[in-house]
Motif scaffolding. Sequence first.
Motif, PDB file in Angstrom:
ATOM      1  N   UNK A   2      17.364   5.095  11.516  1.00 32.59           N
ATOM      2  CA  UNK A   2      18.191   6.271  11.781  1.00 32.59           C
ATOM      3  C   UNK A   2      18.044   6.794  13.200  1.00 32.59           C
ATOM      4  N   UNK A   3      16.908   6.553  13.831  1.00 31.35           N
ATOM      5  CA  UNK A   3      16.699   7.060  15.186  1.00 31.35           C
ATOM      6  C   UNK A   3      17.183   6.102  16.268  1.00 31.35           C
ATOM      7  N   UNK A   4      17.523   4.886  15.914  1.00 31.76           N
ATOM      8  CA  UNK A   4      17.950   3.893  16.903  1.00 31.76           C
ATOM      9  C   UNK A   4      19.088   4.413  17.776  1.00 31.76           C
ATOM     10  N   UNK A   5      20.161   5.006  17.220  1.00 28.82           N
ATOM     11  CA  UNK A   5      21.235   5.508  18.090  1.00 28.82           C
ATOM     12  C   UNK A   5      20.754   6.601  19.049  1.00 28.82           C
ATOM     13  N   UNK A   6      19.834   7.441  18.608  1.00 29.87           N
ATOM     14  CA  UNK A   6      19.300   8.508  19.462  1.00 29.87           C
ATOM     15  C   UNK A   6      18.524   7.895  20.617  1.00 29.87           C
ATOM     16  N   UNK A   7      17.693   6.920  20.310  1.00 31.75           N
ATOM     17  CA  UNK A   7      16.894   6.251  21.340  1.00 31.75           C
ATOM     18  C   UNK A   7      17.794   5.496  22.304  1.00 31.75           C
ATOM     19  N   UNK A   8      18.776   4.771  21.794  1.00 41.17           N
ATOM     20  CA  UNK A   8      19.682   4.015  22.651  1.00 41.17           C
ATOM     21  C   UNK A   8      20.449   4.938  23.595  1.00 41.17           C
ATOM     22  N   UNK A   9      20.920   6.056  23.085  1.00 36.63           N
ATOM     23  CA  UNK A   9      21.655   7.005  23.923  1.00 36.63           C
ATOM     24  C   UNK A   9      20.755   7.591  25.013  1.00 36.63           C
ATOM     25  N   UNK A  10      19.552   7.992  24.635  1.00 39.07           N
ATOM     26  CA  UNK A  10      18.616   8.550  25.618  1.00 39.07           C
ATOM     27  C   UNK A  10      18.246   7.501  26.657  1.00 39.07           C
ATOM     28  N   UNK A  11      18.078   6.267  26.226  1.00 38.08           N
ATOM     29  CA  UNK A  11      17.728   5.178  27.135  1.00 38.08           C
ATOM     30  C   UNK A  11      18.830   4.979  28.171  1.00 38.08           C
ATOM     31  N   UNK A  12      20.046   4.933  27.723  1.00 36.42           N
ATOM     32  CA  UNK A  12      21.172   4.741  28.639  1.00 36.42           C
ATOM     33  C   UNK A  12      21.338   5.934  29.577  1.00 36.42           C
ATOM     34  N   UNK A  13      21.208   7.111  29.043  1.00 33.19           N
ATOM     35  CA  UNK A  13      21.411   8.332  29.816  1.00 33.19           C
ATOM     36  C   UNK A  13      20.359   8.518  30.905  1.00 33.19           C
ATOM     37  N   UNK A  15      18.220   5.937  32.184  1.00 34.87           N
ATOM     38  CA  UNK A  15      17.684   4.613  32.501  1.00 34.87           C
ATOM     39  C   UNK A  15      17.004   4.537  33.860  1.00 34.87           C
ATOM     40  N   UNK A  16      17.301   5.454  34.751  1.00 32.98           N
ATOM     41  CA  UNK A  16      16.664   5.426  36.071  1.00 32.98           C
ATOM     42  C   UNK A  16      15.346   6.193  36.089  1.00 32.98           C
ATOM     43  N   UNK A  17      15.074   6.966  35.056  1.00 25.22           N
ATOM     44  CA  UNK A  17      13.848   7.747  34.976  1.00 25.22           C
ATOM     45  C   UNK A  17      12.860   7.211  33.952  1.00 25.22           C
ATOM     46  N   UNK A  18      13.368   6.473  32.985  1.00 25.72           N
ATOM     47  CA  UNK A  18      12.529   6.054  31.872  1.00 25.72           C
ATOM     48  C   UNK A  18      12.722   4.579  31.558  1.00 25.72           C
ATOM     49  N   UNK A  19      11.804   4.047  30.806  1.00 25.26           N
ATOM     50  CA  UNK A  19      11.921   2.690  30.286  1.00 25.26           C
ATOM     51  C   UNK A  19      11.532   2.752  28.816  1.00 25.26           C
TER      52      UNK A  19
END
Length: 75
Positions: A2-13, A15-19
């Motif tokens: 259930x959290x995969x879409x949340x993580x994917x969205x945060x990752x894309x948003x 991507x220059x600050x986090x991995x």
Amino acid sequence: GLLRPVVQEACEKHKYLTKFIELRIDSFPEAPDIARSLGVRRVPYFVLFRDGQRIDHINGMEARKSLEQYVLDNL
């Protein structure tokens, strides 16, 4: 999960600050040992690292509340 879409969205948003790295504990033979070494007792489980050092962790129930804000607060 259930959290995969949340993580994917945060990752894309951010991507220059986090991995973001996903470790599926059933994906390869060493995965359970890695999970144990990180203290994983329930999934999903998120571990935050900064400069290679573990700084915090949250489990999925806490993460559901505001995973993105939690990550941003710890940048």
